[in-house]
Write a protein that holds these residues in place. Structure first.
Motif, PDB file in Angstrom:
ATOM      1  N   THR A 126       0.830  -1.162   0.049  1.00  0.00           N
ATOM      2  CA  THR A 126       0.027  -0.019   0.154  1.00  0.00           C
ATOM      3  C   THR A 126       1.025   1.249  -0.104  1.00  0.00           C
ATOM      4  O   THR A 126       2.022   1.175  -0.043  1.00  0.00           O
ATOM      5  CB  THR A 126      -0.715   0.136   1.155  1.00  0.00           C
ATOM      6  N   SER A 127       0.400   2.427   0.040  1.00  0.00           N
ATOM      7  CA  SER A 127       0.800   3.571  -0.290  1.00  0.00           C
ATOM      8  C   SER A 127       0.240   4.685   0.634  1.00  0.00           C
ATOM      9  O   SER A 127      -0.789   4.405   0.925  1.00  0.00           O
ATOM     10  CB  SER A 127       1.057   3.938  -1.726  1.00  0.00           C
ATOM     11  N   LEU A 128       0.977   5.774   1.134  1.00  0.00           N
ATOM     12  CA  LEU A 128       0.431   7.036   1.524  1.00  0.00           C
ATOM     13  C   LEU A 128       0.249   8.033   0.266  1.00  0.00           C
ATOM     14  O   LEU A 128       1.059   8.099  -0.477  1.00  0.00           O
ATOM     15  CB  LEU A 128       1.256   7.573   2.371  1.00  0.00           C
ATOM     16  N   PHE A 129      -1.027   8.580  -0.032  1.00  0.00           N
ATOM     17  CA  PHE A 129      -1.492   9.239  -1.129  1.00  0.00           C
ATOM     18  C   PHE A 129      -0.927  10.600  -1.050  1.00  0.00           C
ATOM     19  O   PHE A 129      -0.812  11.181  -2.309  1.00  0.00           O
ATOM     20  CB  PHE A 129      -2.989   9.027  -1.192  1.00  0.00           C
ATOM     21  N   HIS A 130      -0.411  11.131  -0.028  1.00  0.00           N
ATOM     22  CA  HIS A 130      -0.108  12.483   0.026  1.00  0.00           C
ATOM     23  C   HIS A 130       0.782  12.827   1.023  1.00  0.00           C
ATOM     24  O   HIS A 130       1.272  11.866   1.871  1.00  0.00           O
ATOM     25  CB  HIS A 130      -1.135  13.514   0.176  1.00  0.00           C
ATOM     26  N   ASP A 131       1.376  14.033   1.510  1.00  0.00           N
ATOM     27  CA  ASP A 131       2.450  14.287   2.068  1.00  0.00           C
ATOM     28  C   ASP A 131       2.109  14.813   3.647  1.00  0.00           C
ATOM     29  O   ASP A 131       2.674  15.426   4.321  1.00  0.00           O
ATOM     30  CB  ASP A 131       3.728  15.188   1.622  1.00  0.00           C
ATOM     31  N   GLU A 132       0.577  15.302   3.345  1.00  0.00           N
ATOM     32  CA  GLU A 132       0.073  16.044   4.681  1.00  0.00           C
ATOM     33  C   GLU A 132      -0.114  14.993   5.651  1.00  0.00           C
ATOM     34  O   GLU A 132       0.115  13.744   5.744  1.00  0.00           O
ATOM     35  CB  GLU A 132      -1.229  16.379   3.939  1.00  0.00           C
ATOM     36  N   PRO A 146       7.649  16.403 -12.976  1.00  0.00           N
ATOM     37  CA  PRO A 146       6.689  17.685 -12.922  1.00  0.00           C
ATOM     38  C   PRO A 146       5.391  17.509 -12.178  1.00  0.00           C
ATOM     39  O   PRO A 146       4.493  18.376 -11.808  1.00  0.00           O
ATOM     40  CB  PRO A 146       6.220  17.643 -14.390  1.00  0.00           C
ATOM     41  N   LYS A 147       5.319  16.359 -11.410  1.00  0.00           N
ATOM     42  CA  LYS A 147       4.057  16.233 -10.523  1.00  0.00           C
ATOM     43  C   LYS A 147       4.573  15.288  -9.380  1.00  0.00           C
ATOM     44  O   LYS A 147       5.107  14.353  -9.708  1.00  0.00           O
ATOM     45  CB  LYS A 147       2.830  15.352 -11.311  1.00  0.00           C
ATOM     46  N   ALA A 148       3.981  15.852  -8.277  1.00  0.00           N
ATOM     47  CA  ALA A 148       4.413  15.197  -6.965  1.00  0.00           C
ATOM     48  C   ALA A 148       3.721  13.647  -7.117  1.00  0.00           C
ATOM     49  O   ALA A 148       2.423  13.513  -7.344  1.00  0.00           O
ATOM     50  CB  ALA A 148       3.734  16.040  -5.877  1.00  0.00           C
ATOM     51  N   GLN A 149       4.366  12.633  -6.808  1.00  0.00           N
ATOM     52  CA  GLN A 149       3.793  11.330  -6.828  1.00  0.00           C
ATOM     53  C   GLN A 149       4.102  10.477  -5.756  1.00  0.00           C
ATOM     54  O   GLN A 149       4.509   9.174  -5.767  1.00  0.00           O
ATOM     55  CB  GLN A 149       4.442  10.703  -8.141  1.00  0.00           C
ATOM     56  N   PRO A 150       3.712  10.943  -4.450  1.00  0.00           N
ATOM     57  CA  PRO A 150       4.088  10.032  -3.323  1.00  0.00           C
ATOM     58  C   PRO A 150       3.233   8.889  -3.009  1.00  0.00           C
ATOM     59  O   PRO A 150       3.726   7.899  -2.634  1.00  0.00           O
ATOM     60  CB  PRO A 150       3.505  10.891  -2.037  1.00  0.00           C
ATOM     61  N   TYR A 151       1.945   8.747  -3.892  1.00  0.00           N
ATOM     62  CA  TYR A 151       1.337   7.554  -4.145  1.00  0.00           C
ATOM     63  C   TYR A 151       2.065   6.498  -4.914  1.00  0.00           C
ATOM     64  O   TYR A 151       1.515   5.281  -4.706  1.00  0.00           O
ATOM     65  CB  TYR A 151      -0.009   7.912  -4.481  1.00  0.00           C
ATOM     66  N   ASN A 152       3.043   6.672  -5.632  1.00  0.00           N
ATOM     67  CA  ASN A 152       3.791   5.716  -6.223  1.00  0.00           C
ATOM     68  C   ASN A 152       4.888   5.047  -5.502  1.00  0.00           C
ATOM     69  O   ASN A 152       5.913   4.459  -6.132  1.00  0.00           O
ATOM     70  CB  ASN A 152       4.366   6.323  -7.478  1.00  0.00           C
ATOM     71  N   TYR A 153       5.140   5.135  -4.346  1.00  0.00           N
ATOM     72  CA  TYR A 153       5.922   4.485  -3.229  1.00  0.00           C
ATOM     73  C   TYR A 153       5.220   3.542  -2.515  1.00  0.00           C
ATOM     74  O   TYR A 153       4.369   4.021  -1.860  1.00  0.00           O
ATOM     75  CB  TYR A 153       6.647   5.538  -2.386  1.00  0.00           C
ATOM     76  N   ASP A 154       5.355   2.336  -2.794  1.00  0.00           N
ATOM     77  CA  ASP A 154       4.498   1.337  -1.893  1.00  0.00           C
ATOM     78  C   ASP A 154       5.482   0.903  -0.681  1.00  0.00           C
ATOM     79  O   ASP A 154       6.666   0.704  -0.732  1.00  0.00           O
ATOM     80  CB  ASP A 154       4.262  -0.069  -2.790  1.00  0.00           C
ATOM     81  N   MET A 155       4.588   0.549   0.389  1.00  0.00           N
ATOM     82  CA  MET A 155       5.194  -0.192   1.619  1.00  0.00           C
ATOM     83  C   MET A 155       4.619  -1.574   1.681  1.00  0.00           C
ATOM     84  O   MET A 155       3.291  -1.636   1.665  1.00  0.00           O
ATOM     85  CB  MET A 155       5.057   0.841   2.799  1.00  0.00           C
ATOM     86  N   TRP A 156       5.423  -2.377   1.990  1.00  0.00           N
ATOM     87  CA  TRP A 156       4.927  -3.977   1.961  1.00  0.00           C
ATOM     88  C   TRP A 156       4.694  -4.534   3.027  1.00  0.00           C
ATOM     89  O   TRP A 156       5.477  -3.981   4.181  1.00  0.00           O
ATOM     90  CB  TRP A 156       5.768  -4.834   0.983  1.00  0.00           C
ATOM     91  N   ALA A 157       3.833  -5.798   3.396  1.00  0.00           N
ATOM     92  CA  ALA A 157       3.760  -6.183   4.612  1.00  0.00           C
ATOM     93  C   ALA A 157       3.817  -7.789   4.145  1.00  0.00           C
ATOM     94  O   ALA A 157       3.741  -8.016   3.006  1.00  0.00           O
ATOM     95  CB  ALA A 157       2.385  -6.198   5.359  1.00  0.00           C
ATOM     96  N   GLY A 158       4.319  -8.754   5.038  1.00  0.00           N
ATOM     97  CA  GLY A 158       4.333  -9.888   4.725  1.00  0.00           C
ATOM     98  C   GLY A 158       5.564 -10.397   4.021  1.00  0.00           C
ATOM     99  O   GLY A 158       5.677 -11.706   3.870  1.00  0.00           O
TER     100      GLY A 158
END
Length: 520
Positions: free
Chosen positions: A354-360, A420-432
């Motif tokens: 899953t990912s965090l969709f923004h930096d807020e 040119p666009k913030a893409q924090p949602y394209n970094y995933d963090m994995w479980a398992g």
């Protein structure tokens, strides 16, 4: 010699925000269509005006989600506002398709303005709606040509776009520009493109993978006959000249309004001598008044949304609030682990991403409401379980590791994920699984440990992995997922899945097992 003034006003990526709030706590923010309307009305008093929306209009806010979930038989609130604002045209954004074909067709039917889509075709090979319209103002003929990034099929659920085909936006723009100039004899051609720029506007340097998602620079550079270029999709704030074209991109959620001022010089017989144009952005402020007429239209659905958002869902023991998103991406966080835990529980998969969709700031308080859920999980994702090889997982992790770089001896976000666009949602963090990123190593060779239950992951073995429907398409440069078989397709919105999980587990405990490390 006489001069005629015409204004082109444009919004883009409104994403369902009418009232001046992000639905968290503040109710007078510098955003929203109700405030934009005030500026539009003021501008219309100054000169003849054309008003265009450049896409991603009907989806994206808790209000639009609520209406599609619970009040979908009512008049679409966003279209009701757009009709009141008397838009001249609306362009399809990629998110227009998120609620499915039926919801989109209803929105189109309710609209008192045309939807433009020159590069979107139906199953019979005909243009989906209209490719362009002609407006004649003060004796000046203006064409508005609509285009949409052709990457929609990469992101969208197949059933939502069944029978709909997307032509390459650059090629379609070139063809239709030539057609319009040959058959319509226009004085001004406006291209409204729901897409952005793949290159730096000042240097021409490529700033993202040359995939075709954003073709704005190529269109402006290589296609003659375009006067005004309205862009979007990247949520940037742009007002500039590029290859003699006036170029704008007015951010997102109505934080500003794009304005292109046309000056047409004509002789005594009304023959055009010259056409000039200048682009501007007009920003909203907290002091910008709300248009009472738009607010009144929106108030009933807005109030019902607010009431729904404050409904209690469950309780958290411990701290699952998120203060620093970057820190969470480096060290892990209880909120991230919670989402992965839900994804595994509902899917039966033993590995999740899953990912965090923004930096807020975000996460969940101890007493959780629907507001907390929808303001954290902001996209209408469903879940898919893909069967991946161990090597697919390794390559996906390498892509995730490219999120980081080292600047001045410290860990930082790679420029490719910010511009040119913030893409924090394209970094995933994995479980398992357990893994380590060493950012001092070259991109593509940063995964230094990869284990499962303490054993080295077999790269030739197969594993069932759950992820959101956006990522499962391979979006975000995860090409390794594109041809992997789908084992399970869970057609329930993730916000509903989270709410259902709380109903089954009214009290949850905040935990974080720190199964990954980022070193440098």
């Amino acid at each position: 010699m006489n001069k005629k003034k015409i204004q082109i006003l444009a919004t883009s990526d409104i994403h369902g925000y009418v009232m001046p709030t992000r639905f968290a706590h503040h109710t007078n923010e510098a955003l929203g269509l109700a405030k934009v309307s005030t500026i539009i009305k003021e501008k219309r008093l100054q000169a003849p005006t054309i008003l265009i929306d450049n896409g991603d209009f009907i989806q994206g806010s808790p209000m639009t989600y609520y209406q599609q979930k619970y009040e979908k038989k009512e008049q679409n609130a966003m279209i009701e506002a757009a009709n009141a604002l008397e838009y001249d045209a609306l362009i399809f954004g990629n998110h227009e398709f998120n609620y499915g074909k039926e919801a989109l067709q209803e929105a189109i039917q309710q609209s008192q303005f045309p939807w433009l889509a020159a590069n979107i075709q139906n199953e019979h090979g005909k243009v989906f709606t209209k490719p362009y319209i002609i407006k004649e103002i003060e004796g000046i003929r203006l064409a508005i040509l609509g285009m949409t990034t052709h990457f929609v099929p990469i992101w969208e659920e197949a059933k939502h776009i069944e029978g709909i085909h997307f032509q390459d936006a650059f090629e379609a723009t070139r063809q239709w520009t030539a057609y319009i100039h040959e058959h319509e004899k226009v004085d001004v051609l406006i291209v409204a493109y729901h897409g952005g720029f793949e290159r730096d506007l000042a240097t021409g340097e490529l700033v993202e993978a040359d995939t075709g998602e954003n073709q704005g620079y190529q269109i402006c550079k290589e296609i003659e006959g375009i006067d005004i270029f309205i862009s979007g999709h990247q949520h940037r704030e742009i007002a500039t000249k590029l290859f003699d074209k006036s170029v704008v991109q007015p951010g997102t959620k109505g934080i500003c309004l794009a304005s292109i001022e046309l000056t047409v010089e004509v002789d005594d017989k009304d023959n055009i001598i010259a056409v000039t144009h200048e682009p501007f952005l007009i920003y909203l402020g907290e002091e910008t008044p709300v248009d009472a007429a738009i607010a009144q239209l929106n108030t009933p659905i807005y109030q019902r949304t607010e009431k729904w958002l404050d409904e209690a869902i469950g309780t958290v023991k411990g701290d699952i609030r998120l203060k620093n998103a970057f820190d969470a991406r480096v060290h892990g966080h209880a909120y991230v682990e919670f989402i992965n835990k839900i994804q595994m529980a509902v899917s039966g998969a033993s590995i999740s991403a899953t990912s965090l969709f923004h930096d807020e700031e975000g996460g969940l308080p101890n007493e959780v409401t629907m507001r907390d859920i929808v303001t954290n999980y902001i996209y209408p994702n469903t879940l898919k379980v893909l069967r991946l090889s161990g090597n697919d997982i390794l390559q996906a992790l390498e892509q995730c590791a490219s999120y980081f770089t080292i600047e001045n001896g410290r860990l930082a976000v790679s420029p490719s994920f910010k511009y040119p666009k913030a893409q924090p949602y394209n970094y995933d963090m994995w479980a398992g699984i357990e893994y380590t990123f060493n950012i001092s190593m070259p991109v593509g060779g940063r995964v230094t440990t990869l284990t499962r239950k303490g054993e080295r992951l077999d790269l030739d073995a197969e594993f069932d992995v759950v992820m959101n429907s956006y990522r499962a398409t391979g979006a975000g440069n995860f090409d390794m997922f594109k041809n992997c078989p789908t084992i399970k397709d869970i057609q329930t919105d993730m916000t509903e899945i989270i709410a259902d999980y709380f109903q089954q587990h009214p009290v949850i405990e905040a935990t974080c097992n720190h199964n990954w490390k980022v070193i440098y």
